[in-house]
Every structure is written in C-alpha cells, then in structure tokens.
Scaffold this motif. Structure first.
Motif, PDB file in Angstrom:
ATOM      1  N   VAL A  35       2.325  -4.988  -2.776  1.00  0.00           N
ATOM      2  CA  VAL A  35       1.392  -4.192  -1.983  1.00  0.00           C
ATOM      3  C   VAL A  35       0.181  -5.073  -1.703  1.00  0.00           C
ATOM      4  CG1 VAL A  35       0.017  -2.091  -1.857  1.00  0.00           C
ATOM      5  CG2 VAL A  35       2.122  -2.102  -3.207  1.00  0.00           C
ATOM      6  N   THR A  36      -0.134  -5.311  -0.426  1.00  0.00           N
ATOM      7  CA  THR A  36      -1.291  -6.117  -0.057  1.00  0.00           C
ATOM      8  C   THR A  36      -2.468  -5.199   0.221  1.00  0.00           C
ATOM      9  OG1 THR A  36       0.142  -7.823   0.864  1.00  0.00           O
ATOM     10  CG2 THR A  36      -2.162  -7.844   1.561  1.00  0.00           C
ATOM     11  N   VAL A  37      -3.604  -5.472  -0.441  1.00  0.00           N
ATOM     12  CA  VAL A  37      -4.790  -4.624  -0.308  1.00  0.00           C
ATOM     13  C   VAL A  37      -6.035  -5.472  -0.098  1.00  0.00           C
ATOM     14  CG1 VAL A  37      -3.872  -2.729  -1.721  1.00  0.00           C
ATOM     15  CG2 VAL A  37      -5.132  -4.569  -2.811  1.00  0.00           C
ATOM     16  N   ASP A  38      -7.075  -4.856   0.450  1.00  0.00           N
ATOM     17  CA  ASP A  38      -8.398  -5.451   0.547  1.00  0.00           C
ATOM     18  C   ASP A  38      -9.257  -4.801  -0.520  1.00  0.00           C
ATOM     19  OD1 ASP A  38      -7.819  -7.069   2.800  1.00  0.00           O
ATOM     20  OD2 ASP A  38      -7.978  -5.311   4.074  1.00  0.00           O
ATOM     21  N   MET A  42      -9.913  -0.425  -3.687  1.00  0.00           N
ATOM     22  CA  MET A  42      -8.843  -1.073  -2.942  1.00  0.00           C
ATOM     23  C   MET A  42      -8.389  -0.195  -1.788  1.00  0.00           C
ATOM     24  SD  MET A  42      -6.496  -2.899  -5.809  1.00  0.00           S
ATOM     25  CE  MET A  42      -6.332  -1.565  -6.974  1.00  0.00           C
ATOM     26  N   ALA A  43      -8.127  -0.828  -0.646  1.00  0.00           N
ATOM     27  CA  ALA A  43      -7.625  -0.113   0.525  1.00  0.00           C
ATOM     28  C   ALA A  43      -6.639  -0.997   1.264  1.00  0.00           C
ATOM     29  CB  ALA A  43      -8.772   0.270   1.438  1.00  0.00           C
ATOM     30  N   ALA A  44      -5.613  -0.395   1.798  1.00  0.00           N
ATOM     31  CA  ALA A  44      -4.646  -1.112   2.630  1.00  0.00           C
ATOM     32  C   ALA A  44      -4.922  -0.765   4.088  1.00  0.00           C
ATOM     33  CB  ALA A  44      -3.225  -0.706   2.239  1.00  0.00           C
ATOM     34  N   VAL A  45      -4.347  -1.533   4.988  1.00  0.00           N
ATOM     35  CA  VAL A  45      -4.511  -1.277   6.414  1.00  0.00           C
ATOM     36  C   VAL A  45      -3.969   0.119   6.724  1.00  0.00           C
ATOM     37  CG1 VAL A  45      -3.827  -2.022   8.726  1.00  0.00           C
ATOM     38  CG2 VAL A  45      -4.349  -3.730   6.976  1.00  0.00           C
ATOM     39  N   PRO A  46      -4.792   0.992   7.331  1.00  0.00           N
ATOM     40  CA  PRO A  46      -4.354   2.354   7.636  1.00  0.00           C
ATOM     41  C   PRO A  46      -3.068   2.375   8.472  1.00  0.00           C
ATOM     42  CG  PRO A  46      -6.706   2.146   7.982  1.00  0.00           C
ATOM     43  CD  PRO A  46      -6.171   0.751   7.738  1.00  0.00           C
ATOM     44  N   ASP A  90       1.976  -1.074   3.556  1.00  0.00           N
ATOM     45  CA  ASP A  90       1.199  -1.283   2.328  1.00  0.00           C
ATOM     46  C   ASP A  90       0.394  -0.042   1.959  1.00  0.00           C
ATOM     47  OD1 ASP A  90       1.916  -3.958   1.603  1.00  0.00           O
ATOM     48  OD2 ASP A  90       0.722  -4.673   3.295  1.00  0.00           O
ATOM     49  N   GLU A  91      -0.126   0.694   2.939  1.00  0.00           N
ATOM     50  CA  GLU A  91      -0.853   1.925   2.635  1.00  0.00           C
ATOM     51  C   GLU A  91       0.082   2.940   1.977  1.00  0.00           C
ATOM     52  OE1 GLU A  91      -3.921   4.977   4.740  1.00  0.00           O
ATOM     53  OE2 GLU A  91      -2.063   4.573   5.822  1.00  0.00           O
ATOM     54  N   THR A  92       1.289   3.066   2.501  1.00  0.00           N
ATOM     55  CA  THR A  92       2.273   3.977   1.914  1.00  0.00           C
ATOM     56  C   THR A  92       2.593   3.570   0.482  1.00  0.00           C
ATOM     57  OG1 THR A  92       3.234   4.434   4.080  1.00  0.00           O
ATOM     58  CG2 THR A  92       4.606   4.927   2.153  1.00  0.00           C
ATOM     59  N   LYS A  93       2.816   2.261   0.260  1.00  0.00           N
ATOM     60  CA  LYS A  93       3.118   1.768  -1.087  1.00  0.00           C
ATOM     61  C   LYS A  93       1.951   2.009  -2.042  1.00  0.00           C
ATOM     62  CE  LYS A  93       6.314  -1.943   0.132  1.00  0.00           C
ATOM     63  NZ  LYS A  93       6.456  -3.421   0.100  1.00  0.00           N
ATOM     64  N   LEU A  94       0.708   1.797  -1.559  1.00  0.00           N
ATOM     65  CA  LEU A  94      -0.466   2.013  -2.416  1.00  0.00           C
ATOM     66  C   LEU A  94      -0.533   3.470  -2.854  1.00  0.00           C
ATOM     67  CD1 LEU A  94      -2.968   0.780  -3.708  1.00  0.00           C
ATOM     68  CD2 LEU A  94      -4.210   1.272  -1.596  1.00  0.00           C
ATOM     69  N   ARG A  95      -0.230   4.392  -1.978  1.00  0.00           N
ATOM     70  CA  ARG A  95      -0.213   5.819  -2.332  1.00  0.00           C
ATOM     71  C   ARG A  95       0.893   6.108  -3.358  1.00  0.00           C
ATOM     72  NH1 ARG A  95      -3.274   9.079   1.189  1.00  0.00           N
ATOM     73  NH2 ARG A  95      -4.028   7.942   3.005  1.00  0.00           N
ATOM     74  N   LEU A  96       2.036   5.437  -3.207  1.00  0.00           N
ATOM     75  CA  LEU A  96       3.139   5.628  -4.152  1.00  0.00           C
ATOM     76  C   LEU A  96       2.801   5.119  -5.550  1.00  0.00           C
ATOM     77  CD1 LEU A  96       6.217   4.724  -1.942  1.00  0.00           C
ATOM     78  CD2 LEU A  96       5.634   6.972  -2.867  1.00  0.00           C
ATOM     79  N   THR A  97       1.943   4.103  -5.647  1.00  0.00           N
ATOM     80  CA  THR A  97       1.587   3.581  -6.974  1.00  0.00           C
ATOM     81  C   THR A  97       0.869   4.621  -7.829  1.00  0.00           C
ATOM     82  OG1 THR A  97      -0.533   2.623  -6.252  1.00  0.00           O
ATOM     83  CG2 THR A  97       1.430   1.191  -6.140  1.00  0.00           C
ATOM     84  N   ALA A  98       0.189   5.568  -7.197  1.00  0.00           N
ATOM     85  CA  ALA A  98      -0.478   6.637  -7.943  1.00  0.00           C
ATOM     86  C   ALA A  98       0.543   7.509  -8.663  1.00  0.00           C
ATOM     87  CB  ALA A  98      -1.342   7.483  -7.005  1.00  0.00           C
TER      88      ALA A  98
END
Length: 60
Positions: free
Chosen positions: A19-22, A34-38, A42-50
């Motif tokens: 997952v690539t984040v800023d 941390m935020a991913a490109v809307p 990567d945004e979908t994956k970042l939400r899945l990590t929760a």
C-alpha cells in the motif's frame, strides 16, 4: 514549535499487499497521518488494513 515533514511510503501488508501512502509527520509526536490518492487501489487497500490488522513489514 513542532517540525513538519512529508514522506512517501510503501507498506507491505501481509493481507492486502503493498500500500503506497503519503505521510505528514510532526517531529514532536509519535504519530503519522497517512493518506492514499483518493479513488486509487491504494486507498481501498489502506481502508482494508483497518479490518485486516497491522502490517507484517514496512519499506521506505
């Protein structure tokens, strides 16, 4: 006064993959925002990590 810096990271997560984040980092604290490109994969994956839990490894 807190120092601010921005960083770009790829987090290797054992369940969802990379997952690539800023990141916005404040030097006087231990936390990072941390935020991913809307709308990106990567945004979908970042939400899945929760749901999936903490990552296995981190790569800078």
């Amino acid at each position: 006064m807190a120092a601010h810096r921005e960083d770009h990271k790829t987090i290797g997560h054992s369940s969802v993959g990379p997952v690539t984040v800023d990141c916005d980092v404040v030097a006087d604290g231990d936390s990072e925002l941390m935020a991913a490109v809307p709308g990106s994969e990567d945004e979908t994956k970042l939400r899945l990590t929760a749901i999936a839990g903490p990552p296995a490894t981190t790569h800078n």
